[in-house]
Design a protein around this motif. Structure first.
Motif, PDB file in Angstrom:
ATOM      1  N   THR A  70      -9.170 -12.394  -0.508  1.00  0.00           N
ATOM      2  CA  THR A  70      -8.209 -11.964  -1.649  1.00  0.00           C
ATOM      3  C   THR A  70      -8.901 -11.847  -2.964  1.00  0.00           C
ATOM      4  OG1 THR A  70      -6.389 -12.879  -0.789  1.00  0.00           O
ATOM      5  CG2 THR A  70      -6.185 -12.450  -3.019  1.00  0.00           C
ATOM      6  N   ARG A  71     -10.123 -12.591  -3.097  1.00  0.00           N
ATOM      7  CA  ARG A  71     -10.858 -12.515  -4.186  1.00  0.00           C
ATOM      8  C   ARG A  71     -11.976 -11.069  -4.088  1.00  0.00           C
ATOM      9  NH1 ARG A  71     -12.093 -16.598  -7.882  1.00  0.00           N
ATOM     10  NH2 ARG A  71     -10.659 -18.393  -7.526  1.00  0.00           N
ATOM     11  N   MET A  75      -9.391  -8.412  -5.431  1.00  0.00           N
ATOM     12  CA  MET A  75      -9.635  -8.589  -6.895  1.00  0.00           C
ATOM     13  C   MET A  75     -11.240  -7.920  -6.999  1.00  0.00           C
ATOM     14  SD  MET A  75      -6.824 -10.018  -7.795  1.00  0.00           S
ATOM     15  CE  MET A  75      -7.424  -9.876  -9.545  1.00  0.00           C
ATOM     16  N   PHE A  93     -18.159  -8.390  -9.675  1.00  0.00           N
ATOM     17  CA  PHE A  93     -18.301  -9.339 -10.821  1.00  0.00           C
ATOM     18  C   PHE A  93     -19.765  -9.187 -11.471  1.00  0.00           C
ATOM     19  CE2 PHE A  93     -19.516 -13.279 -12.774  1.00  0.00           C
ATOM     20  CZ  PHE A  93     -18.351 -13.746 -13.319  1.00  0.00           C
ATOM     21  N   PRO A  94     -20.027  -9.269 -12.865  1.00  0.00           N
ATOM     22  CA  PRO A  94     -18.852  -9.261 -13.789  1.00  0.00           C
ATOM     23  C   PRO A  94     -18.149  -8.209 -14.411  1.00  0.00           C
ATOM     24  CG  PRO A  94     -20.930  -9.571 -14.720  1.00  0.00           C
ATOM     25  CD  PRO A  94     -21.304  -9.109 -13.178  1.00  0.00           C
ATOM     26  N   ARG A  95     -18.257  -6.911 -13.743  1.00  0.00           N
ATOM     27  CA  ARG A  95     -17.718  -5.730 -14.097  1.00  0.00           C
ATOM     28  C   ARG A  95     -16.187  -5.969 -13.719  1.00  0.00           C
ATOM     29  NH1 ARG A  95     -19.589  -1.312 -10.935  1.00  0.00           N
ATOM     30  NH2 ARG A  95     -20.542  -2.735  -9.851  1.00  0.00           N
ATOM     31  N   THR A  96     -15.710  -6.532 -12.893  1.00  0.00           N
ATOM     32  CA  THR A  96     -14.514  -6.953 -12.586  1.00  0.00           C
ATOM     33  C   THR A  96     -14.337  -8.523 -13.010  1.00  0.00           C
ATOM     34  OG1 THR A  96     -14.985  -7.496 -10.429  1.00  0.00           O
ATOM     35  CG2 THR A  96     -14.032  -5.400 -11.053  1.00  0.00           C
ATOM     36  N   ASP A  97     -13.362  -9.237 -13.182  1.00  0.00           N
ATOM     37  CA  ASP A  97     -13.325 -10.396 -14.013  1.00  0.00           C
ATOM     38  C   ASP A  97     -13.101 -11.554 -12.942  1.00  0.00           C
ATOM     39  OD1 ASP A  97     -13.543  -9.304 -16.332  1.00  0.00           O
ATOM     40  OD2 ASP A  97     -11.529  -9.168 -16.581  1.00  0.00           O
ATOM     41  N   THR A  98     -12.818 -11.291 -11.489  1.00  0.00           N
ATOM     42  CA  THR A  98     -12.659 -12.298 -10.825  1.00  0.00           C
ATOM     43  C   THR A  98     -13.894 -12.780 -10.101  1.00  0.00           C
ATOM     44  OG1 THR A  98     -10.441 -11.498 -10.303  1.00  0.00           O
ATOM     45  CG2 THR A  98     -11.322 -13.129  -8.837  1.00  0.00           C
ATOM     46  N   PRO A  99     -14.293 -13.915 -10.163  1.00  0.00           N
ATOM     47  CA  PRO A  99     -15.490 -14.484  -9.382  1.00  0.00           C
ATOM     48  C   PRO A  99     -15.439 -14.716  -8.016  1.00  0.00           C
ATOM     49  CG  PRO A  99     -14.940 -15.987 -10.916  1.00  0.00           C
ATOM     50  CD  PRO A  99     -13.687 -15.126 -10.870  1.00  0.00           C
ATOM     51  N   VAL A 100     -16.377 -14.888  -7.235  1.00  0.00           N
ATOM     52  CA  VAL A 100     -16.371 -15.368  -5.999  1.00  0.00           C
ATOM     53  C   VAL A 100     -17.763 -15.954  -5.950  1.00  0.00           C
ATOM     54  CG1 VAL A 100     -17.234 -13.289  -4.449  1.00  0.00           C
ATOM     55  CG2 VAL A 100     -15.890 -15.227  -3.540  1.00  0.00           C
ATOM     56  N   ARG A 101     -18.279 -17.130  -5.138  1.00  0.00           N
ATOM     57  CA  ARG A 101     -19.645 -17.473  -4.976  1.00  0.00           C
ATOM     58  C   ARG A 101     -19.685 -17.954  -3.515  1.00  0.00           C
ATOM     59  NH1 ARG A 101     -19.995 -22.734  -7.627  1.00  0.00           N
ATOM     60  NH2 ARG A 101     -19.433 -21.792  -9.604  1.00  0.00           N
ATOM     61  N   THR A 160      -9.197  -4.264 -13.713  1.00  0.00           N
ATOM     62  CA  THR A 160      -9.973  -4.778 -13.327  1.00  0.00           C
ATOM     63  C   THR A 160     -10.201  -6.346 -13.646  1.00  0.00           C
ATOM     64  OG1 THR A 160     -11.332  -4.322 -15.343  1.00  0.00           O
ATOM     65  CG2 THR A 160     -11.765  -2.918 -13.696  1.00  0.00           C
ATOM     66  N   GLY A 161      -8.854  -7.091 -14.216  1.00  0.00           N
ATOM     67  CA  GLY A 161      -8.898  -8.466 -14.972  1.00  0.00           C
ATOM     68  C   GLY A 161      -8.699  -9.499 -13.496  1.00  0.00           C
ATOM     69  N   GLU A 162      -8.593 -10.567 -14.051  1.00  0.00           N
ATOM     70  CA  GLU A 162      -8.280 -11.815 -13.136  1.00  0.00           C
ATOM     71  C   GLU A 162      -6.914 -12.048 -13.238  1.00  0.00           C
ATOM     72  OE1 GLU A 162     -10.408 -15.317 -13.433  1.00  0.00           O
ATOM     73  OE2 GLU A 162     -10.792 -14.955 -15.483  1.00  0.00           O
ATOM     74  N   VAL A 169      -5.109 -17.852  -7.503  1.00  0.00           N
ATOM     75  CA  VAL A 169      -5.372 -16.308  -7.465  1.00  0.00           C
ATOM     76  C   VAL A 169      -4.092 -15.669  -7.234  1.00  0.00           C
ATOM     77  CG1 VAL A 169      -6.539 -14.585  -5.874  1.00  0.00           C
ATOM     78  CG2 VAL A 169      -7.768 -16.907  -6.119  1.00  0.00           C
ATOM     79  N   TYR A 209     -15.907 -22.458 -11.411  1.00  0.00           N
ATOM     80  CA  TYR A 209     -16.567 -21.223 -11.686  1.00  0.00           C
ATOM     81  C   TYR A 209     -17.126 -21.448 -13.137  1.00  0.00           C
ATOM     82  CZ  TYR A 209     -14.704 -19.275  -7.554  1.00  0.00           C
ATOM     83  OH  TYR A 209     -14.494 -18.858  -5.847  1.00  0.00           O
ATOM     84  N   GLU A 255     -19.941 -18.758 -13.851  1.00  0.00           N
ATOM     85  CA  GLU A 255     -19.492 -17.523 -13.635  1.00  0.00           C
ATOM     86  C   GLU A 255     -18.640 -17.321 -15.113  1.00  0.00           C
ATOM     87  OE1 GLU A 255     -19.257 -19.571 -11.072  1.00  0.00           O
ATOM     88  OE2 GLU A 255     -20.275 -18.376  -9.505  1.00  0.00           O
TER      89      GLU A 255
END
Lengths: 493, 286
Positions: free
Chosen positions: A275-276, A280, A285-293, B41-43, B216, B260, B263
């Motif tokens: 989903t991330r 999302m 990221f970071p052009r979109t705000d939801t991170p994933v690592r 494009t937000g979260e 999420v 996070y 990030e």
């Protein structure tokens, strides 16, 4: 007749068999693991024409019976051969409203293609690739064909969930002339097609295009609306005044392993990981705000299609080592062969006969490794597959930065728990009448993963379509006064 | 789209939004939250609903600037819209007539406390509130909380307002002076809720905490918000957000909230670099 391409002649049957099945081009593995673009590139028109030429046009075609929605496969293939791509797509759309999606994600090798008569001696007709070809043809030309709609019936139906079951059900109901509203909990429609299946296997533009087609058929889409929270099923039928409800809420509840260490940071459900990334767009990221690592080393537990998606996403996010941990062998893996092969080409490290027994972490709460126990295959179990048996003293540890649990999903209880009188089985799946797909509540129908447990896109679509027939019949009886909508349950609390 | 009818900075870096969300307003019960996606494009972030007006079709959200998403929200104004507001989510607070209830709110946790305290008061409870913050101006919504409390005590870390010290000190004194309440509700930073739980545990005072974890979808689909309660894994979004504070593994929650941090730092710096205005420089330095 066709104006977009010239057809090819019908060959004598003996000749047809000599035409080899056309391969489909793919992005090169070393190239594609650095991007999220689609891996399989589809047929060019000349391949599609020649592939269509191979079809034997059986009088009693087994492929149609193999298709969960019963597409008239010989007919649409014949139209491709004749060069009438638009007509071919219209033929598919008589039974399947999402051909660009099914052409990509259906397991044809277990359904239509496995029973293809040509496949007995040669390779089966590439039915899935042909279906994809005509759907893509239409989309690339910017055309969109909507099927003939019956005159408005005056009935309204609420479809809960905009995944494959809900979309198929809505399309069918719209054709019958019913006014349909789809309720979706997330901010984008498509369900698993959007949050689950990655861009490189199913581009989201395609999902959007197919859903927009539903809009032109008059189907209303309400996103950000959680049935069970924003409104209940009973409120839909009473306050909101819908005549019937279809529940296609899917299998959205992630299963975890129940082993020590599962709450360390860096242990994610496949749902969260995908989903991330897919919904999302965390890969931007970071052009979109939801991170994933991911870190350097990622392990994915499980070996189904969802696990393959997680492995390949991890690779594309830049993980150096991506490890599949599965307690059985490649033979028992529930993933499609094509998905397994694509993952193998992408240098995924498969550890077969390996069961995770503990997840290891540090004092800050981050995952650092996973302890694996080696297995061997014993006697067949209830699923008919040989049961994995632990080998004593075979445990070893591998260092990892992230571990994704992809061992399956259960039914999300938000809608069912808030619906008094709805009969569920012991797994929490909704019990339905197999013929009509009606639940224990009159006027409330269900289909897809919420009924069967996690399965495939096309089976959910088939169920949605079947439920639409059940709903149509029920609405007819409602109009005649033979059945009535259920009374609201007594207020509680 | 969900229209923002007003945004008001009620304290430094605290913004009160009135948002048009009629379906949510109609169903909201104290203790519930919404998932907000500010832009395409937000979260998606969880925000507990501070108030709702079913007639006007609006909900009130109080947002504290902590990262890029909330800082960008602080720049929105009336007429703007959130891409998505979904809810009301989570299990509502169980409200009945307990007797005496102490509502302990810290920082941004005062906002979600407001409807809970209001609900408890309406059910006939004697509501004693303890509100704390770093300094006077960060003890938000004082008038609103006073309106739903029988008595109220303020604490600040720097002693600029109310008594100097932590909310737990005030709670200990309140219990010593007035006896054990039937219920304590604590909402605030995880470390504060942990301290409250540790204080009430030996006294066997029933204590609820409303947890804020990373989410999420907010509907039980992803499990990002999972925590440990009495040794069992629970999802804050559907099983909570309120839990028996004595059973919650706060150390795990505190660790998981840090997932996070790197990030968040990257996003915040990129955001500040792209917004060269004076006001934001103030935020960066403050």
């Amino acid at each position: 007749m066709a104006d977009e391409a010239r057809g090819v002649p019908e060959l004598p049957k003996a000749e047809r068999m000599k035409v080899p099945r056309h391969p489909m081009a793919t992005q090169e593995p070393l190239e594609r693991i650095r991007n999220f673009e689609e891996v399989a590139l589809g047929y060019p028109p000349e391949f599609a024409l020649e592939e269509a030429q191979r079809c034997l046009q059986c009088a009693n075609p087994p492929c149609v019976k193999g298709c969960p929605v019963g597409i008239d496969i010989p007919a649409f293939v014949q139209l491709i051969r004749e060069g009438d791509f638009t007509g071919s797509l219209a033929k598919i759309k008589e039974t399947n409203t999402l051909p660009a999606i099914c052409g990509r994600v259906c397991p044809q090798e277990e359904q239509c293609e496995v029973v293809c008569v040509l496949g007995k001696k040669y390779k089966p007709v590439a039915i899935g690739r042909l279906e994809r070809f005509v759907a893509d043809w239409e989309r690339r030309l910017g055309l969109s064909s909507t099927p003939q709609l019956a005159p408005p019936s005056g009935h309204t139906v609420a479809v809960v969930g905009s995944g494959p079951a809900g979309l198929a059900c809505a399309a069918e109901l719209a054709r019958f002339g019913h006014k349909v509203t789809i309720f979706e909990a997330l901010h984008k429609p498509g369900g698993v097609l959007v949050y689950g299946i990655p861009q490189f296997r199913l581009p989201k533009e395609i999902v959007t295009f197919e859903i927009d087609n539903l809009g032109t058929m008059g189907v209303e889409m309400r996103t950000d609306f959680v049935i069970g929270k924003t409104a209940t099923v009973h409120e839909l039928m009473n306050g909101h005044g819908y005549d019937a409800v279809f529940l296609g809420t899917g299998a959205g509840l992630p299963y975890f392993l129940g082993i020590p260490g599962e709450n360390y940071i860096g242990v994610l459900s496949a749902n969260e990981f995908l989903t991330r990334v897919n919904l999302m767009k965390a890969y931007n990221f970071p052009r979109t705000d939801t991170p994933v690592r991911t870190g350097r080393r990622v392990a994915v537990v499980g070996s189904g299609n969802v696990a393959m998606d997680c492995l390949r996403v991890a690779k594309r996010l830049g993980a150096e080592e991506v490890i599949c941990v599965y307690r059985r062998t490649r033979n028992e893996s529930p993933a499609r062969r094509e998905e397994l092969e694509h993952a193998e080409e992408e240098a995924i490290d498969f550890r077969w006969l390996s069961a995770p027994v503990a997840i290891l972490g540090n004092n800050e709460g981050f995952v650092t490794g996973v302890r694996i126990q080696r297995m061997e295959l014993g006697e067949p179990d209830a699923s008919g597959r040989r049961r994995p048996v632990p080998i004593e003293g075979s445990e070893y540890e591998i260092p990892i930065d992230t571990i994704v649990i992809a061992i399956g999903q259960g039914p999300n209880p938000l809608a069912t728990k808030s619906t008094p009188g709805l009969e569920l089985n012991r797994h929490g799946n909704i019990v339905v009448d197999e013929a009509t797909m009606m639940t224990s509540i009159p006027g409330v129908f269900a289909g897809g993963d919420i009924v069967t447990g996690a399965a495939t896109v096309i089976l959910a679509m088939g169920a949605g379509k079947q439920a639409a027939l059940g709903i149509h019949a029920w609405l007819d009886r409602l109009a005649k006064g033979e059945v009535a909508k259920p009374a609201p349950p007594p207020a509680t609390g | 789209m969900f229209r923002v009818l007003s945004r008001e900075e009620i304290a430094p870096k605290f913004h009160r939004f009135i948002v048009h969300a009629p379906e949510v307003a109609r169903k909201h019960r104290p203790g519930q939250f919404v998932m907000v996606l500010p832009s395409e494009t937000g979260e998606r972030i969880p925000l507990t609903i501070a108030a709702s007006d079913p007639e006007a079709g609006t909900i009130t959200l109080v947002v504290q600037e902590v990262g890029k998403t909330t800082m960008a929200m602080g720049l929105m104004s009336a007429g703007d819209a959130f891409r998505s507001v979904v809810g009301p989510l989570g299990t509502p607070t169980h409200i009945e007539r307990f007797g005496t209830v102490v509502c302990v709110g810290g920082g941004a946790g005062i906002a979600p406390m407001l409807p809970i305290a209001g609900g408890l008061r309406k059910a006939g409870n004697r509501v004693l509130s303890i509100l704390g913050g770093r300094t006077q101006e960060l003890v938000i919504l004082r008038a609103e909380m006073e309106a739903v409390s029988d008595e109220i005590v303020y604490t600040t870390d720097d002693g600029s307002f109310g008594r100097k010290g932590l909310v737990t000190h005030a709670l200990a004194d309140l219990v010593a002076e007035k006896g054990k309440p039937e219920l304590v509700v604590a909402i605030g930073p995880a470390i504060m809720m942990k301290a409250v739980a540790e204080m009430t545990r030996p006294l066997a005072i029933r204590t609820l905490a409303s947890l804020n974890s990373i989410m999420v979808d907010g509907t039980g689909m992803c499990g990002a918000c999972r925590i440990s309660v009495d040794g069992k894994t629970k999802f804050v979004c559907v099983d909570g957000p309120e839990f028996d504070a004595h059973q919650v593994d706060f150390d795990l929650l505190i660790k998981r909230l840090r997932m996070y941090l790197p990030e968040e730092q990257v996003a915040r710096e990129a955001f500040l670099a792209s917004h060269e205005c004076q006001a934001l420089r103030g935020v960066a330095n403050g």
